[in-house]
Scaffold this active site. Sequence first.
Site, PDB file in Angstrom:
ATOM      1  N   LEU A 116      13.400  -0.843  -4.714  1.00 24.03           N
ATOM      2  CA  LEU A 116      14.169  -1.569  -3.692  1.00 24.03           C
ATOM      3  C   LEU A 116      14.338  -0.668  -2.470  1.00 24.03           C
ATOM      4  O   LEU A 116      15.433  -0.237  -2.123  1.00 24.03           O
ATOM      5  CB  LEU A 116      15.532  -2.013  -4.245  1.00 24.03           C
ATOM      6  CG  LEU A 116      16.253  -3.066  -3.404  1.00 24.03           C
ATOM      7  CD1 LEU A 116      15.596  -4.437  -3.552  1.00 24.03           C
ATOM      8  CD2 LEU A 116      17.733  -3.160  -3.782  1.00 24.03           C
ATOM      9  N   GLY A 117      13.207  -0.380  -1.826  1.00 24.91           N
ATOM     10  CA  GLY A 117      13.218   0.418  -0.593  1.00 24.91           C
ATOM     11  C   GLY A 117      13.170  -0.531   0.595  1.00 24.91           C
ATOM     12  O   GLY A 117      13.687  -1.644   0.544  1.00 24.91           O
ATOM     13  N   ARG A 118      12.499  -0.067   1.659  1.00 23.16           N
ATOM     14  CA  ARG A 118      12.438  -0.884   2.883  1.00 23.16           C
ATOM     15  C   ARG A 118      11.798  -2.244   2.603  1.00 23.16           C
ATOM     16  O   ARG A 118      12.344  -3.300   2.960  1.00 23.16           O
ATOM     17  CB  ARG A 118      11.628  -0.140   3.966  1.00 23.16           C
ATOM     18  CG  ARG A 118      12.329   1.069   4.535  1.00 23.16           C
ATOM     19  CD  ARG A 118      11.375   1.902   5.369  1.00 23.16           C
ATOM     20  NE  ARG A 118      10.361   2.517   4.547  1.00 23.16           N
ATOM     21  CZ  ARG A 118      10.180   3.834   4.419  1.00 23.16           C
ATOM     22  NH1 ARG A 118      10.917   4.669   5.116  1.00 23.16           N
ATOM     23  NH2 ARG A 118       9.234   4.316   3.637  1.00 23.16           N
ATOM     24  N   ARG A 164       1.138  -0.232  -5.224  1.00 20.17           N
ATOM     25  CA  ARG A 164      -0.156   0.425  -5.425  1.00 20.17           C
ATOM     26  C   ARG A 164      -0.694   0.023  -6.793  1.00 20.17           C
ATOM     27  O   ARG A 164       0.058  -0.039  -7.771  1.00 20.17           O
ATOM     28  CB  ARG A 164      -0.007   1.950  -5.378  1.00 20.17           C
ATOM     29  CG  ARG A 164       0.108   2.532  -3.992  1.00 20.17           C
ATOM     30  CD  ARG A 164      -1.198   2.431  -3.200  1.00 20.17           C
ATOM     31  NE  ARG A 164      -1.066   2.960  -1.842  1.00 20.17           N
ATOM     32  CZ  ARG A 164      -0.776   2.234  -0.757  1.00 20.17           C
ATOM     33  NH1 ARG A 164      -0.582   0.937  -0.850  1.00 20.17           N
ATOM     34  NH2 ARG A 164      -0.706   2.797   0.433  1.00 20.17           N
ATOM     35  N   ASP A 167      -2.018  -7.849  -5.151  1.00 21.67           N
ATOM     36  CA  ASP A 167      -2.616  -7.549  -3.845  1.00 21.67           C
ATOM     37  C   ASP A 167      -3.263  -6.169  -3.848  1.00 21.67           C
ATOM     38  O   ASP A 167      -4.016  -5.841  -2.932  1.00 21.67           O
ATOM     39  CB  ASP A 167      -1.531  -7.589  -2.751  1.00 21.67           C
ATOM     40  CG  ASP A 167      -2.071  -7.324  -1.351  1.00 21.67           C
ATOM     41  OD1 ASP A 167      -3.040  -8.008  -0.949  1.00 21.67           O
ATOM     42  OD2 ASP A 167      -1.550  -6.424  -0.656  1.00 21.67           O
ATOM     43  N   GLU A 215      -9.721   0.239  -5.679  1.00 23.17           N
ATOM     44  CA  GLU A 215     -10.155  -0.686  -4.615  1.00 23.17           C
ATOM     45  C   GLU A 215     -11.431  -0.194  -3.947  1.00 23.17           C
ATOM     46  O   GLU A 215     -11.602   1.011  -3.784  1.00 23.17           O
ATOM     47  CB  GLU A 215      -9.026  -0.811  -3.575  1.00 23.17           C
ATOM     48  CG  GLU A 215      -7.785  -1.448  -4.178  1.00 23.17           C
ATOM     49  CD  GLU A 215      -6.588  -1.463  -3.244  1.00 23.17           C
ATOM     50  OE1 GLU A 215      -6.699  -0.990  -2.090  1.00 23.17           O
ATOM     51  OE2 GLU A 215      -5.532  -1.934  -3.674  1.00 23.17           O
ATOM     52  N   HIS A 240      -5.830  -6.685  -0.906  1.00 27.71           N
ATOM     53  CA  HIS A 240      -4.958  -5.732  -0.205  1.00 27.71           C
ATOM     54  C   HIS A 240      -4.729  -6.149   1.255  1.00 27.71           C
ATOM     55  O   HIS A 240      -5.097  -5.428   2.186  1.00 27.71           O
ATOM     56  CB  HIS A 240      -5.559  -4.322  -0.277  1.00 27.71           C
ATOM     57  CG  HIS A 240      -4.549  -3.231  -0.041  1.00 27.71           C
ATOM     58  ND1 HIS A 240      -4.598  -2.004  -0.650  1.00 27.71           N
ATOM     59  CD2 HIS A 240      -3.440  -3.178   0.746  1.00 27.71           C
ATOM     60  CE1 HIS A 240      -3.587  -1.241  -0.254  1.00 27.71           C
ATOM     61  NE2 HIS A 240      -2.861  -1.944   0.611  1.00 27.71           N
TER      62      HIS A 240
HETATM   63  P1  NAP Z   1      10.327   3.083   0.468  1.00 22.49           P
HETATM   64  O1  NAP Z   1      11.275   2.543   1.490  1.00 22.49           O
HETATM   65  O2  NAP Z   1      10.158   4.554   0.361  1.00 22.49           O
HETATM   66  O3  NAP Z   1      10.749   2.470  -0.958  1.00 22.49           O
HETATM   67  C1  NAP Z   1      10.265   2.939  -2.152  1.00 22.49           C
HETATM   68  C2  NAP Z   1      11.213   2.476  -3.251  1.00 22.49           C
HETATM   69  O4  NAP Z   1      10.663   2.824  -4.519  1.00 22.49           O
HETATM   70  C3  NAP Z   1      12.595   3.119  -3.175  1.00 22.49           C
HETATM   71  O5  NAP Z   1      13.555   2.154  -3.498  1.00 22.49           O
HETATM   72  C4  NAP Z   1      12.540   4.209  -4.247  1.00 22.49           C
HETATM   73  O6  NAP Z   1      13.852   4.443  -4.759  1.00 22.49           O
HETATM   74  C5  NAP Z   1      11.636   3.542  -5.280  1.00 22.49           C
HETATM   75  N1  NAP Z   1      10.935   4.506  -6.114  1.00 22.49           N
HETATM   76  C6  NAP Z   1      10.110   5.502  -5.725  1.00 22.49           C
HETATM   77  N2  NAP Z   1       9.655   6.191  -6.781  1.00 22.49           N
HETATM   78  C7  NAP Z   1      10.209   5.610  -7.869  1.00 22.49           C
HETATM   79  C8  NAP Z   1      10.139   5.876  -9.255  1.00 22.49           C
HETATM   80  N3  NAP Z   1       9.391   6.891  -9.747  1.00 22.49           N
HETATM   81  N4  NAP Z   1      10.843   5.088 -10.107  1.00 22.49           N
HETATM   82  C9  NAP Z   1      11.594   4.078  -9.624  1.00 22.49           C
HETATM   83  N5  NAP Z   1      11.697   3.767  -8.311  1.00 22.49           N
HETATM   84  C10 NAP Z   1      11.023   4.541  -7.450  1.00 22.49           C
HETATM   85  O7  NAP Z   1       8.871   2.512   0.719  1.00 22.49           O
HETATM   86  P2  NAP Z   1       8.448   1.096   1.342  1.00 22.49           P
HETATM   87  O8  NAP Z   1       8.325   1.218   2.816  1.00 22.49           O
HETATM   88  O9  NAP Z   1       9.325   0.036   0.772  1.00 22.49           O
HETATM   89  O10 NAP Z   1       6.956   0.980   0.729  1.00 22.49           O
HETATM   90  C11 NAP Z   1       6.775   0.953  -0.662  1.00 22.49           C
HETATM   91  C12 NAP Z   1       5.307   1.027  -1.039  1.00 22.49           C
HETATM   92  O11 NAP Z   1       4.681  -0.215  -0.794  1.00 22.49           O
HETATM   93  C13 NAP Z   1       4.450   2.024  -0.248  1.00 22.49           C
HETATM   94  O12 NAP Z   1       4.587   3.328  -0.734  1.00 22.49           O
HETATM   95  C14 NAP Z   1       3.051   1.485  -0.446  1.00 22.49           C
HETATM   96  O13 NAP Z   1       2.459   2.077  -1.591  1.00 22.49           O
HETATM   97  C15 NAP Z   1       3.281  -0.012  -0.707  1.00 22.49           C
HETATM   98  N6  NAP Z   1       2.742  -0.861   0.375  1.00 22.49           N
HETATM   99  C16 NAP Z   1       1.724  -1.731   0.101  1.00 22.49           C
HETATM  100  C17 NAP Z   1       1.256  -2.550   1.112  1.00 22.49           C
HETATM  101  C18 NAP Z   1       0.143  -3.515   0.867  1.00 22.49           C
HETATM  102  O14 NAP Z   1      -0.620  -3.773   1.786  1.00 22.49           O
HETATM  103  N7  NAP Z   1       0.047  -4.099  -0.317  1.00 22.49           N
HETATM  104  C19 NAP Z   1       1.771  -2.466   2.399  1.00 22.49           C
HETATM  105  C20 NAP Z   1       2.798  -1.564   2.640  1.00 22.49           C
HETATM  106  C21 NAP Z   1       3.283  -0.766   1.608  1.00 22.49           C
HETATM  107  P3  NAP Z   1      14.268   5.845  -5.419  1.00 22.49           P
HETATM  108  O15 NAP Z   1      13.726   6.918  -4.517  1.00 22.49           O
HETATM  109  O16 NAP Z   1      15.767   5.782  -5.495  1.00 22.49           O
HETATM  110  O17 NAP Z   1      13.647   5.860  -6.767  1.00 22.49           O
HETATM  111  C1  8YV Z   2      -2.478  -0.911   4.476  1.00 22.93           C
HETATM  112  C2  8YV Z   2      -0.617  -0.178   2.869  1.00 22.93           C
HETATM  113  O1  8YV Z   2      -3.276  -1.924   3.963  1.00 22.93           O
HETATM  114  O2  8YV Z   2       0.986   0.670   4.364  1.00 22.93           O
HETATM  115  C3  8YV Z   2       0.467   0.750   3.245  1.00 22.93           C
HETATM  116  O3  8YV Z   2       0.852   1.576   2.397  1.00 22.93           O
HETATM  117  O4  8YV Z   2      -1.044  -0.215   1.758  1.00 22.93           O
HETATM  118  C4  8YV Z   2      -1.153  -1.150   3.852  1.00 22.93           C
HETATM  119  O5  8YV Z   2      -0.269  -1.450   4.870  1.00 22.93           O
HETATM  120  C5  8YV Z   2      -3.198   0.349   4.249  1.00 22.93           C
HETATM  121  O6  8YV Z   2      -2.423   1.454   4.516  1.00 22.93           O
HETATM  122  C6  8YV Z   2      -4.437   0.369   5.133  1.00 22.93           C
HETATM  123  O7  8YV Z   2      -5.110   1.528   4.942  1.00 22.93           O
END
Ligand code: NAP
Ligand code: 8YV
Length: 324
Positions: free
Chosen positions: A153-155, A233, A257, A262, A280
């Site tokens: 539950l981050g951003r 991821r 996704d 990948e 993705h």
């Molecule tokens: P964030 O704000 O840093 O949030 C990460 C969350 O995960 C925090 O609530 C953190 O809380 C929790 N967390 C981290 N490690 C953990 C663990 N070992 N066990 C339990 N909880 C854990 O990051 P965000 O901006 O929300 O982004 C999250 C992730 O989404 C990125 O790192 C990226 O991999 C993925 N993403 C994917 C896409 C896509 O295209 N599909 C796009 C953008 C991002 P605690 O630190 O309190 O544990």
């Molecule tokens: C992008 C993502 O697809 O922000 C991330 O962590 O997984 C996605 O927004 C990726 O970073 C593009 O390389």
Amino acid sequence: MSGSDRVVLLPGKVHPRVRERVEAEFEAISIGAADAGLINEETRGRVRGIAAMTGITADFIDALPNLEIIANFGVGYDAVDTHHAAKRGIMVTNTPDVLSDEVADTTVGLLLNTLREFPKAEAYLRAGRWVTDGAYPLTPLTLRNRTVGIFGLGRIGLAIARRLEAFGLPIHYHTRTERKDVDYPWHTSLIGLAAAVDTLIVVVPGGAATEKAVNADVLEALGPQGVLISVGRGSTIDEPALAAALADRRIAAAGLDVFADEPNVPQALMDLPNVSLLPHVASASVSTRNAMADLVVDNLAAWLDGRPALTPVPECTGIDRAAR
Ligand code: NAP
Ligand code: 8YV
């Protein structure tokens, strides 16, 4: 500082706006991959920044003696050896916040596609089957009366939670640290969260701490009505265990996704009818990717101009350029 002091490496595939701006604002050096063998020693010594949309290893970092900053395209930076960079006093930045709403919107879309089979229903219409076979079958699954668990539950997780709250659904979550700014029930373990909900949304970062965290036991706890949505991821999911649970209907469905390798998606997942797959694309709109690109280049510009980085990753917030 002269333009030639600001040498930025563009390894591998780079977003076009990053390339355009880096070429306009810095001395850009493009190479086909993040492989130090592709540049000579003199050039390696001149590189001060990297705009990265690919993996950056410790060896690559060590081959660039005057490297100061790695600006990662993406909020997830698991492909960059950040621990090594921080040890060497090299700044790593990512692209938080600018993509959170887009990714949350996509997650809700993927959840609805998974439950209500909209991609399949559209394919049915386009194949002329509405005319020949009548109405598309009623979907066994619905969003109604579900209880959602968010792993991370981050951003982005919070942006997803706010949306699903508006859909009238109760939200639970698991993180390592309880949030004080939300009223959602916090679970101290992932398996505890999975047992308490029927819809598990995974949006934690990749890396050793979350590797295959969603395993056979977690899926078992989610149960036969369970739906798994993964947008963080692919490495966080035990994909063979997921495919087996879906095939045996030990969980009801999944929407994915992201994948461990990948762009290769396991055939076992492709063959299943109860999984909705996206390549993705959660942040993949022109406007959001442009905002990410601008943040990459703005971080490079700030750092190479002697200002603080705009969005340092947590491991690098303490890096003091004066101590280099
Ligand atoms: P964030 O704000 O840093 O949030 C990460 C969350 O995960 C925090 O609530 C953190 O809380 C929790 N967390 C981290 N490690 C953990 C663990 N070992 N066990 C339990 N909880 C854990 O990051 P965000 O901006 O929300 O982004 C999250 C992730 O989404 C990125 O790192 C990226 O991999 C993925 N993403 C994917 C896409 C896509 O295209 N599909 C796009 C953008 C991002 P605690 O630190 O309190 O544990
Ligand atoms: C992008 C993502 O697809 O922000 C991330 O962590 O997984 C996605 O927004 C990726 O970073 C593009 O390389």
